[in-house]
Design a protein around this motif. Structure first.
Motif, PDB file in Angstrom:
ATOM      1  N   PHE A 188       0.849  -1.189   0.000  1.00  0.00           N
ATOM      2  CA  PHE A 188       0.000   0.000   0.000  1.00  0.00           C
ATOM      3  C   PHE A 188       0.890   1.245   0.000  1.00  0.00           C
ATOM      4  CE2 PHE A 188      -2.775  -3.151   2.047  1.00  0.00           C
ATOM      5  CZ  PHE A 188      -3.941  -2.993   1.302  1.00  0.00           C
ATOM      6  N   SER A 189       0.550   2.196  -0.856  1.00  0.00           N
ATOM      7  CA  SER A 189       1.294   3.456  -0.935  1.00  0.00           C
ATOM      8  C   SER A 189       0.343   4.622  -0.719  1.00  0.00           C
ATOM      9  CB  SER A 189       1.973   3.600  -2.307  1.00  0.00           C
ATOM     10  OG  SER A 189       2.867   2.532  -2.531  1.00  0.00           O
ATOM     11  N   GLY A 190       0.718   5.481   0.227  1.00  0.00           N
ATOM     12  CA  GLY A 190      -0.091   6.658   0.518  1.00  0.00           C
ATOM     13  C   GLY A 190       0.776   7.900   0.563  1.00  0.00           C
ATOM     14  N   LYS A 191       0.715   8.610   1.673  1.00  0.00           N
ATOM     15  CA  LYS A 191       1.495   9.846   1.810  1.00  0.00           C
ATOM     16  C   LYS A 191       1.878  10.011   3.268  1.00  0.00           C
ATOM     17  CE  LYS A 191       1.078  14.881   1.182  1.00  0.00           C
ATOM     18  NZ  LYS A 191       0.132  15.980   0.843  1.00  0.00           N
ATOM     19  N   THR A 192       3.186  10.227   3.518  1.00  0.00           N
ATOM     20  CA  THR A 192       3.613  10.439   4.892  1.00  0.00           C
ATOM     21  C   THR A 192       3.187  11.824   5.378  1.00  0.00           C
ATOM     22  OG1 THR A 192       5.750  11.283   4.177  1.00  0.00           O
ATOM     23  CG2 THR A 192       5.604   8.928   4.620  1.00  0.00           C
ATOM     24  N   ALA A 193       3.210  11.973   6.691  1.00  0.00           N
ATOM     25  CA  ALA A 193       2.854  13.259   7.301  1.00  0.00           C
ATOM     26  C   ALA A 193       3.565  13.376   8.635  1.00  0.00           C
ATOM     27  CB  ALA A 193       1.351  13.366   7.492  1.00  0.00           C
ATOM     28  N   HIS A 194       3.609  14.578   9.162  1.00  0.00           N
ATOM     29  CA  HIS A 194       4.115  14.757  10.516  1.00  0.00           C
ATOM     30  C   HIS A 194       3.146  14.078  11.475  1.00  0.00           C
ATOM     31  CE1 HIS A 194       5.546  16.623  14.198  1.00  0.00           C
ATOM     32  NE2 HIS A 194       6.616  17.073  13.511  1.00  0.00           N
TER      33      HIS A 194
END
Length: 381
Positions: A188-194
């Motif tokens: 699964f690929s998403g988006k990193t965040a703080h």
């Protein structure tokens, strides 16, 4: 011509030597070299090396025309650290013969000694030491190798030692013997965040958390009924090992298992559909890759009957037994030959296969060799 006491001493010593030098799938170079050195002493009519990578075959020709009968053992060990204190424990860190392939090789080496002294009356015997059984790649690689084509057997036989069955008792049955299986990696690929603002990213954690129980619930049917469907989650990783980052990447590894090859495609499609639905719900991309693919292993009725006759000729205890969920890539030889595998009891309380304290029972070396020799006598005289 039976194995002598001296033969058995030599075979046990050789088996223990192999146990000290385990090599994992596809890397069995030193093991293959040790096999070739042993076979040289038996003076076969031909030794073929490099089959499917590191595989070795010894050929013993009979005087008259007849069928080609192949007996197979496996070269590879496992990436498991041995915890035993036995004198012949593994000398290779993190690797061990925790499945008994060292013992299976010793059984075929015993056949080589016998056929080196007295060839079969007709046909020929092929002793195949196959690479990469543990990851399901070896049999397919051997079959695809042009050097194997001239060795194509009419009959193919193998055995596997099996803890949980009384020592020396054999199980042999017609039909399914081992399940088909496939390792499926779901990424699964998403988006990193703080980590303080997870809402600005797209984490795979909720999708994976929901998918684990959904996949684990895919358990229906039975082995006996031939309709077993089983999904086993084996590994999960999400994000980085850090407290300040909300993850944007995750992997879930699952092993899919069915009795028949034909059912694997349906289970695979269902699993992918579930993963895609989770990805869509959480705004993620998803991809898939296959690993450790094993076809089903099915015993041909005639080949199974030949094994049963051999057991009766040797006066060895045996029963019909049952199929096993574990996979075995020997089944691929069933596409080119009448093939069958028997399970030879390693003892009811013996450490299980793939356990770090497992060791092959050397008492099975003469038992296995005599079973295979009886098969050869039956078919080749």
């Amino acid at each position: 011509m039976p194995l002598s006491d001296t033969d058995l001493v030599d075979l046990v010593r050789w088996r223990k030597h192999l146990h000290t030098m385990p090599e994992i799938s596809g890397d069995e170079h030193q093991t293959a070299a040790a096999v070739v050195r042993f076979l040289d002493g038996a003076a076969p009519d031909a030794i073929v090396t490099g089959l499917g990578g590191t595989g070795v075959a010894a050929v013993f020709n009979g005087a008259a025309p007849g069928p080609t009968v192949m007996f197979r053992a496996e070269l590879d060990a496992l990436p498991i650290a041995e915890i035993s204190e036995i004198a012949h424990r593994s000398r290779i860190a993190g690797k061990g013969h925790m499945c008994g392939h060292d013992g299976h090789m010793a059984i075929l080496a015993g056949l080589a000694l016998v056929f080196g002294r007295a060839r079969p009356a007709k046909g020929r015997v092929v002793l195949l030491f196959q690479p990469a059984e543990e990851n399901g790649a070896g049999a397919a690689a051997v079959l695809a190798d042009p050097e194997f084509r001239p060795l194509t057997p009419d009959y193919a036989f193998a055995l596997h030692n099996m803890p949980g069955i009384p020592l020396g008792v054999s199980w042999i049955k017609e039909g399914p013997a081992n399940c088909a299986s496939c390792g499926l990696k779901i990424t699964f690929s998403g988006k990193t965040a703080h980590a303080s603002m997870p809402e600005t990213g797209m984490s795979p954690a909720p999708a994976i958390a929901a998918l684990i129980p959904a996949l684990s619930a895919l358990r229906t049917g039975t082995l006996a009924g031939g309709d077993l469907v089983l999904a086993t989650v084996t590994h999960v990783t999400i994000g980085e090992p850090a407290f300040g980052i909300a993850p944007g990447h995750g992997e879930l590894w699952v092993t899919l298992r069915t009795v028949w090859d034909a059912d694997m495609a349906d289970l695979r499609a269902l699993t992918e559909d579930m993963a895609r639905a989770m990805a869509a719900e959480h705004g993620l991309q998803v991809s898939f890759s296959d690993h450790d693919e094993f076809g089903h292993c099915v015993n041909h009725p005639e080949a199974a009957a030949i094994i049963r006759r051999a057991l009766e000729a040797e006066g060895l205890p045996h029963g019909k037994g049952e199929a096993f969920r574990a996979s075995e890539d020997f089944g691929r030889f069933g596409a080119i030959a009448k093939s069958a595998m028997l399970f030879l009891g390693a003892g009811e309380t013996h450490p299980a296969l793939h356990n770090p304290d497992y060791d092959f029972p050397d008492q099975l070396i003469p038992t296995g060799a005599h079973i295979f020799l009886a098969i050869a006598r039956d078919l080749l005289g």
